[in-house]
Design an enzyme around this catalytic site. Structure first.
Site, PDB file in Angstrom:
ATOM      1  N   LYS A 203      -0.781 -14.620  -9.329  1.00  0.00           N
ATOM      2  CA  LYS A 203       0.378 -14.922  -8.300  1.00  0.00           C
ATOM      3  C   LYS A 203      -0.490 -14.854  -7.071  1.00  0.00           C
ATOM      4  CE  LYS A 203       2.456 -12.725  -5.189  1.00  0.00           C
ATOM      5  NZ  LYS A 203       2.453 -13.600  -4.115  1.00  0.00           N
TER       6      LYS A 203
ATOM      7  N   GLY B  18      -5.309  -7.181  -0.877  1.00  0.00           N
ATOM      8  CA  GLY B  18      -4.425  -7.236   0.159  1.00  0.00           C
ATOM      9  C   GLY B  18      -4.357  -6.055   1.079  1.00  0.00           C
ATOM     10  N   SER B  19      -3.225  -5.913   1.632  1.00  0.00           N
ATOM     11  CA  SER B  19      -3.086  -4.855   2.532  1.00  0.00           C
ATOM     12  C   SER B  19      -2.901  -3.465   1.905  1.00  0.00           C
ATOM     13  CB  SER B  19      -1.811  -5.041   3.676  1.00  0.00           C
ATOM     14  OG  SER B  19      -0.769  -4.938   2.843  1.00  0.00           O
TER      15      SER B  19
ATOM     16  N   GLY C 129      -1.179  -2.556  -1.344  1.00  0.00           N
ATOM     17  CA  GLY C 129      -1.893  -1.751  -2.520  1.00  0.00           C
ATOM     18  C   GLY C 129      -1.204  -0.283  -3.091  1.00  0.00           C
TER      19      GLY C 129
ATOM     20  N   GLU D 274      -8.433  -3.870  -3.860  1.00  0.00           N
ATOM     21  CA  GLU D 274      -9.301  -3.925  -2.711  1.00  0.00           C
ATOM     22  C   GLU D 274      -8.315  -4.460  -1.214  1.00  0.00           C
ATOM     23  OE1 GLU D 274     -12.309  -3.767  -2.022  1.00  0.00           O
ATOM     24  OE2 GLU D 274     -12.823  -3.436  -4.155  1.00  0.00           O
TER      25      GLU D 274
ATOM     26  N   CYS E  65     -11.500  -9.077   5.741  1.00  0.00           N
ATOM     27  CA  CYS E  65     -11.345  -7.527   5.520  1.00  0.00           C
ATOM     28  C   CYS E  65     -12.630  -6.748   5.838  1.00  0.00           C
ATOM     29  CB  CYS E  65     -11.094  -7.167   3.887  1.00  0.00           C
ATOM     30  SG  CYS E  65     -12.177  -8.178   2.780  1.00  0.00           S
TER      31      CYS E  65
ATOM     32  N   GLN F  23       1.288 -13.363  11.994  1.00  0.00           N
ATOM     33  CA  GLN F  23       0.071 -12.848  12.206  1.00  0.00           C
ATOM     34  C   GLN F  23      -0.313 -12.829  13.735  1.00  0.00           C
ATOM     35  OE1 GLN F  23      -2.119 -11.099   9.791  1.00  0.00           O
ATOM     36  NE2 GLN F  23      -2.956 -10.582  12.001  1.00  0.00           N
TER      37      GLN F  23
ATOM     38  N   GLU G 143      -5.903  -1.657  11.322  1.00  0.00           N
ATOM     39  CA  GLU G 143      -6.344  -3.083  11.035  1.00  0.00           C
ATOM     40  C   GLU G 143      -5.593  -4.066  11.848  1.00  0.00           C
ATOM     41  OE1 GLU G 143      -5.999  -4.743   7.236  1.00  0.00           O
ATOM     42  OE2 GLU G 143      -8.064  -5.334   7.190  1.00  0.00           O
TER      43      GLU G 143
HETATM   44  P1  NAD Z   1      -0.368  -8.372   1.718  1.00  0.00           P
HETATM   45  O1  NAD Z   1      -0.650  -6.971   1.021  1.00  0.00           O
HETATM   46  O2  NAD Z   1       0.714  -8.861   2.492  1.00  0.00           O
HETATM   47  O3  NAD Z   1      -0.230  -9.379   0.620  1.00  0.00           O
HETATM   48  C1  NAD Z   1      -1.108  -9.701  -0.588  1.00  0.00           C
HETATM   49  C2  NAD Z   1      -0.531 -10.053  -1.951  1.00  0.00           C
HETATM   50  O4  NAD Z   1       0.512  -9.157  -2.344  1.00  0.00           O
HETATM   51  C3  NAD Z   1       0.261 -11.307  -1.721  1.00  0.00           C
HETATM   52  O5  NAD Z   1       0.113 -12.286  -2.801  1.00  0.00           O
HETATM   53  C4  NAD Z   1       1.828 -10.832  -1.632  1.00  0.00           C
HETATM   54  O6  NAD Z   1       2.716 -11.998  -1.906  1.00  0.00           O
HETATM   55  C5  NAD Z   1       1.586  -9.813  -2.546  1.00  0.00           C
HETATM   56  N1  NAD Z   1       2.700  -8.731  -2.441  1.00  0.00           N
HETATM   57  C6  NAD Z   1       3.290  -8.183  -1.313  1.00  0.00           C
HETATM   58  N2  NAD Z   1       4.300  -7.451  -1.465  1.00  0.00           N
HETATM   59  C7  NAD Z   1       4.466  -7.423  -2.990  1.00  0.00           C
HETATM   60  C8  NAD Z   1       4.932  -6.455  -3.807  1.00  0.00           C
HETATM   61  N3  NAD Z   1       6.120  -5.554  -3.407  1.00  0.00           N
HETATM   62  N4  NAD Z   1       4.634  -6.318  -5.153  1.00  0.00           N
HETATM   63  C9  NAD Z   1       3.646  -7.154  -5.636  1.00  0.00           C
HETATM   64  N5  NAD Z   1       3.123  -7.954  -4.713  1.00  0.00           N
HETATM   65  C10 NAD Z   1       3.202  -8.223  -3.553  1.00  0.00           C
HETATM   66  O7  NAD Z   1      -1.833  -8.867   2.295  1.00  0.00           O
HETATM   67  P2  NAD Z   1      -2.169 -10.348   3.201  1.00  0.00           P
HETATM   68  O8  NAD Z   1      -1.300 -10.030   4.398  1.00  0.00           O
HETATM   69  O9  NAD Z   1      -1.915 -11.425   2.114  1.00  0.00           O
HETATM   70  O10 NAD Z   1      -3.943 -10.127   3.245  1.00  0.00           O
HETATM   71  C11 NAD Z   1      -4.182  -9.539   4.333  1.00  0.00           C
HETATM   72  C12 NAD Z   1      -4.655  -8.016   3.822  1.00  0.00           C
HETATM   73  O11 NAD Z   1      -5.772  -8.322   2.718  1.00  0.00           O
HETATM   74  C13 NAD Z   1      -5.588  -7.142   4.930  1.00  0.00           C
HETATM   75  O12 NAD Z   1      -5.250  -6.010   4.936  1.00  0.00           O
HETATM   76  C14 NAD Z   1      -7.116  -7.434   4.595  1.00  0.00           C
HETATM   77  O13 NAD Z   1      -7.802  -6.407   4.852  1.00  0.00           O
HETATM   78  C15 NAD Z   1      -6.906  -7.572   2.853  1.00  0.00           C
HETATM   79  N6  NAD Z   1      -7.948  -8.023   2.140  1.00  0.00           N
HETATM   80  C16 NAD Z   1      -8.819  -7.297   1.729  1.00  0.00           C
HETATM   81  C17 NAD Z   1     -10.233  -7.907   0.898  1.00  0.00           C
HETATM   82  C18 NAD Z   1     -10.929  -6.813   0.260  1.00  0.00           C
HETATM   83  O14 NAD Z   1     -11.815  -7.462  -0.724  1.00  0.00           O
HETATM   84  N7  NAD Z   1     -11.119  -5.549   0.499  1.00  0.00           N
HETATM   85  C19 NAD Z   1     -10.260  -9.030   0.896  1.00  0.00           C
HETATM   86  C20 NAD Z   1      -9.569 -10.066   1.929  1.00  0.00           C
HETATM   87  C21 NAD Z   1      -8.248  -9.334   2.207  1.00  0.00           C
END
Ligand code: NAD
Length: 481
Positions: free
Chosen positions: A173, A226-227, A231, A250, A284, A331, A383
């Site tokens: 997804k 993701g965030s 996470g 991550e 990130c 954002q 962040e």
């Molecule tokens: P986000 O956490 O909002 O979303 C990430 C993913 O999770 C999306 O696909 C979203 O649809 C899904 N999601 C959201 N709520 C969910 C739920 N309740 N259940 C299951 N899935 C759900 O993050 P974002 O805004 O897309 O990305 C930005 C974040 O990602 C930043 O914090 C950034 O630091 C991090 N990031 C980390 C790395 C790494 O490798 N450490 C790399 C890139 C981005």
């Protein structure tokens, strides 16, 4: 008519009643495409398809997997300009960055094509006479993947490629905001000859499709990027499900870049400006905390401002653009909120921070640089995920290291210095998964492990041969000879 891009379930493209519009952040009048919004039923169908495909795929030979991944990598390389353009159009990073990221997806596919042929085990003598011991690796099973919007092709590639190479079936997804590049990647792999159901794509909302993926009893493992907030929910759901799921997270960063008095000023400024602001600071690994020793502080600030004067913020697809727009309105609102927070906390805005008008309507923000900040301010601790960085003045190396490590995150950490002693000490003592010396905190290779510590990561590393720690499970077999 805008094209409608569908989900891939059991080897067939499946539409739906709802679609979301993928909007170009450089020009909000430009619709990249309509992307199907998956349902819980579609997600269930995708998992069922993966389950049905698993017995044959997990036993397929390394040659078959190698050929599919190699073919996909060849197509990505051949189309990297076009894929890069799509990526820049939907996400807003510059065309050079978009093409670079598409090329990275090709490199990742090629690397894991090779890994198909390198999977090995061990044969050991038992401590019991006459008994032999074999240690082998097997695929984990059905792997669910949830990815963010900021690396829309590279992150799906570095999750899907090892999963397939080691014999797993996948349901992915991608980010609902930016699904186009992941769709293109899945289309390439599908046409490269994957059997039906081995790789399934279900686009849509995290709270619907993502949540259903986390709760599905037939999914064995979840790889999430993701965030931190999401996470944590992902980890909780994986532990709560029965049976529990293997999980890899991550997440975010508040990455420090230390600049010591003995640094090469030109290198330090380049590391800071590239690391903090390029890719619109939406990485990130972005260097959002610049920790600068007092003796070089004023020269460093002045040189950063001079460098930023030459940085062009404009349409991501335009020649000459260095930094594209912010990804979307929400954002942008977050970036502006943190700029205000930093001002209210007493930070001094020495460059940028204002909205910019360009030829087309888009989310254009001049990179913002603050001085006179401390490590206890919110701007130093949370962040932002945008082109916003702050400088913290420190008296010496010891204070710099202590400030660098004083954070809940631990993804990447950098130092600019000409001192071997300090560089060596920093490499050993930075509390981060990745350490950079005279390099920006962002920018990594694809054949070595990627990941962090503390609040930034949880579970085994991604990328390189280390990816097998997550995508395989170890079996120990004893035989009486
Ligand atoms: P986000 O956490 O909002 O979303 C990430 C993913 O999770 C999306 O696909 C979203 O649809 C899904 N999601 C959201 N709520 C969910 C739920 N309740 N259940 C299951 N899935 C759900 O993050 P974002 O805004 O897309 O990305 C930005 C974040 O990602 C930043 O914090 C950034 O630091 C991090 N990031 C980390 C790395 C790494 O490798 N450490 C790399 C890139 C981005």
């Amino acid at each position: 008519m805008t094209e409608m891009f569908k989900n891939l379930i059991a080897g067939e493209w499946a539409g739906g009643t709802n679609a979301s519009r993928n909007i170009n952040p450089s020009d909000t009048n430009d619709v990249v495409g309509e992307y199907a919004q998956g349902t819980v039923e579609q997600l269930n169908d995708a998992v069922a398809a993966a389950k049905a495909a698993f017995p044959a795929w997990s036993r397929s030979g390394p040659q078959e997997r190698y050929e599919i991944l190699k073919k996909a990598s060849d197509e990505i390389f051949a189309r990297k300009e076009e894929l890069g353009r799509l990526l820049s159009r939907e996400e807003g990073k510059t065309l050079a960055e978009g093409i670079g990221e598409a090329g990275r997806a090709g490199q990742v596919m090629a690397f894991f094509a090779g890994e198909c042929l390198r999977l090995s085990g061990e044969v050991l003598p038992s401590v019991r006479p006459g008994v032999g011991v074999e240690i082998t690796r097997e695929p984990v099973g059905i792997v669910g993947m949830i990815t963010p919007w900021n690396f829309p092709i590279a992150i799906p590639a570095w999750k899907i490629a090892p999963a397939l190479a080691y014999g797993n079936c996948v349901v992915i997804k991608p980010a609902d905001l930016v699904p186009g590049s992941a769709w293109a990647l899945v289309d390439i792999l599908h046409r490269a000859g994957l059997p039906k159901g081995v790789l399934n794509l279900v686009m849509g909302r995290g709270s619907v499709v993502g949540q259903a993926l986390l709760q599905h009893k037939d999914v064995h493992a979840i790889s999430f990027t993701g965030s931190v907030a999401t996470g944590r929910k992902v980890a909780e759901a994986c532990i709560a499900s029965s049976p529990m799921k293997k999980v890899q997270l991550e997440m975010g960063g508040k990455n420090p870049l230390v600049v010591l008095d003995d640094a090469d000023l030109k290198i330090a400024v380049e590391c800071a400006v590239q690391g903090a602001f390029f890719s619109t600071g939406q990485r990130c690994t972005a260097s959002s905390r610049l920790i600068v020793q007092a003796g070089i502080h004023d020269r460093f600030v002045e040189a950063c401002i001079e460098r930023l004067k030459g940085v062009v913020v404009d349409d991501a697809l335009k020649a000459g653009t260095h930094i594209g727009p912010v990804v979307d309105q929400s954002q942008l609102d977050q970036d502006l909120k943190y700029i205000q927070i930093a001002k209210d906390e007493g930070g001094k805005l020495v460059w940028g921070g204002e909205l910019l008008n360009r030829e087309t309507p888009g989310f254009y923000l001049q990179p913002a640089l603050f001085t006179e900040t401390t490590n206890s301010m919110r701007i130093s601790r949370e962040e932002v995920f945008g082109p916003v960085a702050n400088i913290i003045r420190v008296k010496d190396y010891d204070e710099a290291l202590s400030v660098a490590n004083d954070t809940e995150f631990g993804l990447s950490s950098g130092i600019c210095t000409t001192s071997l002693k300090h560089a060596t000490h920093f490499k050993r003592n930075a509390e981060a998964g990745m350490v950079m010396v005279n390099l920006a905190t962002a920018g990594v290779d694809y054949h070595v492990p990627f990941g962090g510590r503390k609040g930034s990561s949880y579970g085994p590393r991604e990328q390189g041969a280390y990816a097998k720690e997550f995508y395989t499970t170890v079996k120990t077999a004893y035989t009486l000879a």
